[in-house]
Design a protein around this motif. Structure first.
Motif, short mmCIF file in Angstrom:
data_model
loop_
_atom_site.label_atom_id
_atom_site.label_comp_id
_atom_site.label_asym_id
_atom_site.label_seq_id
_atom_site.Cartn_x
_atom_site.Cartn_y
_atom_site.Cartn_z
N LEU A 1 26.52 -2.51 10.33
CA LEU A 1 25.80 -2.58 11.67
C LEU A 1 24.67 -1.87 11.85
CD1 LEU A 1 29.07 -3.47 13.92
CD2 LEU A 1 27.48 -5.24 12.74
N THR A 2 24.58 -0.74 11.14
CA THR A 2 23.62 0.35 11.35
C THR A 2 22.34 -0.34 11.24
OG1 THR A 2 25.00 1.83 10.13
CG2 THR A 2 22.57 2.41 10.40
N GLY A 3 21.46 0.02 12.05
CA GLY A 3 20.04 -0.54 11.97
C GLY A 3 19.85 -1.82 12.75
N ARG A 4 20.82 -2.36 13.29
CA ARG A 4 20.89 -3.74 13.89
C ARG A 4 21.41 -3.57 15.61
NH1 ARG A 4 20.96 -7.15 9.77
NH2 ARG A 4 21.69 -9.08 11.01
N VAL A 5 20.65 -4.34 16.26
CA VAL A 5 21.20 -4.53 17.68
C VAL A 5 22.61 -4.97 17.48
CG1 VAL A 5 20.73 -5.75 19.83
CG2 VAL A 5 18.92 -4.87 18.61
N VAL A 6 23.40 -4.55 18.33
CA VAL A 6 24.95 -5.06 18.26
C VAL A 6 25.48 -5.31 19.46
CG1 VAL A 6 27.22 -4.35 17.72
CG2 VAL A 6 25.49 -3.63 16.14
N GLY A 7 25.98 -6.49 19.90
CA GLY A 7 26.48 -6.67 21.05
C GLY A 7 28.04 -6.55 21.12
N VAL A 8 28.67 -5.85 21.94
CA VAL A 8 30.00 -5.44 21.92
C VAL A 8 30.55 -6.35 22.98
CG1 VAL A 8 31.88 -3.86 22.25
CG2 VAL A 8 29.79 -3.18 21.11
N SER B 1 17.56 -9.06 13.92
CA SER B 1 18.66 -8.44 13.42
C SER B 1 19.69 -8.13 14.74
CB SER B 1 18.32 -7.06 12.99
OG SER B 1 17.60 -6.29 14.13
N LEU B 2 20.68 -9.11 15.06
CA LEU B 2 21.50 -8.83 15.95
C LEU B 2 23.01 -9.30 15.37
CD1 LEU B 2 22.34 -9.04 19.12
CD2 LEU B 2 21.92 -11.49 19.10
N ASP B 3 23.96 -8.52 15.64
CA ASP B 3 25.16 -8.75 15.51
C ASP B 3 26.21 -8.51 16.62
OD1 ASP B 3 25.88 -9.62 12.52
OD2 ASP B 3 24.91 -7.33 12.00
N ILE B 4 27.20 -9.36 16.66
CA ILE B 4 28.01 -9.32 17.78
C ILE B 4 29.43 -8.83 17.32
CG2 ILE B 4 29.32 -10.41 19.68
CD1 ILE B 4 26.52 -11.89 20.17
N MET C 1 34.11 -18.57 17.33
CA MET C 1 32.96 -17.48 17.41
C MET C 1 32.31 -17.28 16.22
SD MET C 1 34.78 -14.93 19.91
CE MET C 1 35.64 -15.22 21.23
N PRO C 2 30.92 -17.24 16.00
CA PRO C 2 30.13 -17.32 14.75
C PRO C 2 29.93 -15.51 14.32
CG PRO C 2 28.68 -17.70 16.47
CD PRO C 2 29.85 -17.66 16.98
N TRP C 3 30.87 -14.80 15.03
CA TRP C 3 30.46 -13.32 14.61
C TRP C 3 31.81 -12.71 14.36
CZ3 TRP C 3 29.03 -15.35 19.73
CH2 TRP C 3 29.83 -15.27 20.67
N HIS C 4 31.64 -11.40 14.19
CA HIS C 4 32.72 -10.32 13.98
C HIS C 4 33.55 -10.20 14.94
CE1 HIS C 4 30.27 -9.32 10.40
NE2 HIS C 4 29.26 -9.05 11.45
N ALA C 5 35.01 -9.50 14.54
CA ALA C 5 35.85 -9.32 15.62
C ALA C 5 36.61 -8.18 15.09
CB ALA C 5 36.73 -10.58 16.03
N VAL C 6 37.19 -7.17 16.01
CA VAL C 6 38.19 -6.23 15.84
C VAL C 6 39.56 -6.96 15.54
CG1 VAL C 6 39.32 -4.16 16.71
CG2 VAL C 6 36.76 -4.05 16.94
N PRO C 7 40.25 -6.89 14.59
CA PRO C 7 41.57 -7.36 14.55
C PRO C 7 42.40 -7.35 15.79
CG PRO C 7 41.07 -6.26 12.55
CD PRO C 7 40.03 -5.83 13.43
N ALA D 1 32.51 -9.37 29.22
CA ALA D 1 31.52 -8.06 29.36
C ALA D 1 30.70 -8.18 28.06
CB ALA D 1 32.17 -6.77 29.94
N LEU D 2 29.54 -7.66 28.02
CA LEU D 2 28.75 -7.74 26.88
C LEU D 2 27.74 -6.35 26.98
CD1 LEU D 2 27.72 -8.91 24.18
CD2 LEU D 2 25.80 -9.95 25.63
#
Length: 117
Positions: free
Chosen positions: A6-13, A43-46, A65-71, A92-93
């Motif tokens: 995710l480094t170098g990308r905007v990340v939505g938590v 360069s966006l990840d969620i 959801m089309p993005w990543h998740a913490v298990p 919340a984002l």
């Protein structure tokens, strides 16, 4: 998801849960914005952090959801990040810059703006 990817990308938590009606309303809107941004080469990840009560609910909700998740089996990151970002309710984002710095701790309305990202 490995944080190094995710480094170098905007990340939505993204803090959300299947049992939460406002979350289920917001998730499709966020998904649309995410897909549009990716389609434009942004360069966006969620990363989804679940507040679900059981793994079956998590799995059902995350499947939309089309993005990543913490298990679901690893609640520690959600607990730590909820405290770090002072999350008081869901959905919340939080938006982070490419170095992990905070861009916006209340980004739900930000991502709905026509010019985002």
């Amino acid at each position: 998801v490995a944080t190094g990817t995710l480094t170098g990308r905007v990340v939505g938590v993204y803090f959300s849960a299947h049992w939460c009606p406002p979350c289920r309303e917001f998730t499709p809107l966020l998904s649309k914005v995410y897909r549009q941004a990716k389609g434009k080469g942004k360069s966006l990840d969620i990363v989804f952090l679940s507040g679900d009560r059981d793994e079956a609910s998590f799995n059902e909700y995350f499947a939309s959801m089309p993005w990543h998740a913490v298990p679901f089996s690893n609640p520690i990151p959600k607990q730590v990040l909820s405290q770090t970002f002072r999350v008081k309710g869901i959905p919340a984002l939080v938006l982070l810059d490419g170095s992990g710095g905070i861009l916006d701790v209340d980004a739900k309305s930000t991502v709905m703006m026509p010019r985002f990202p």
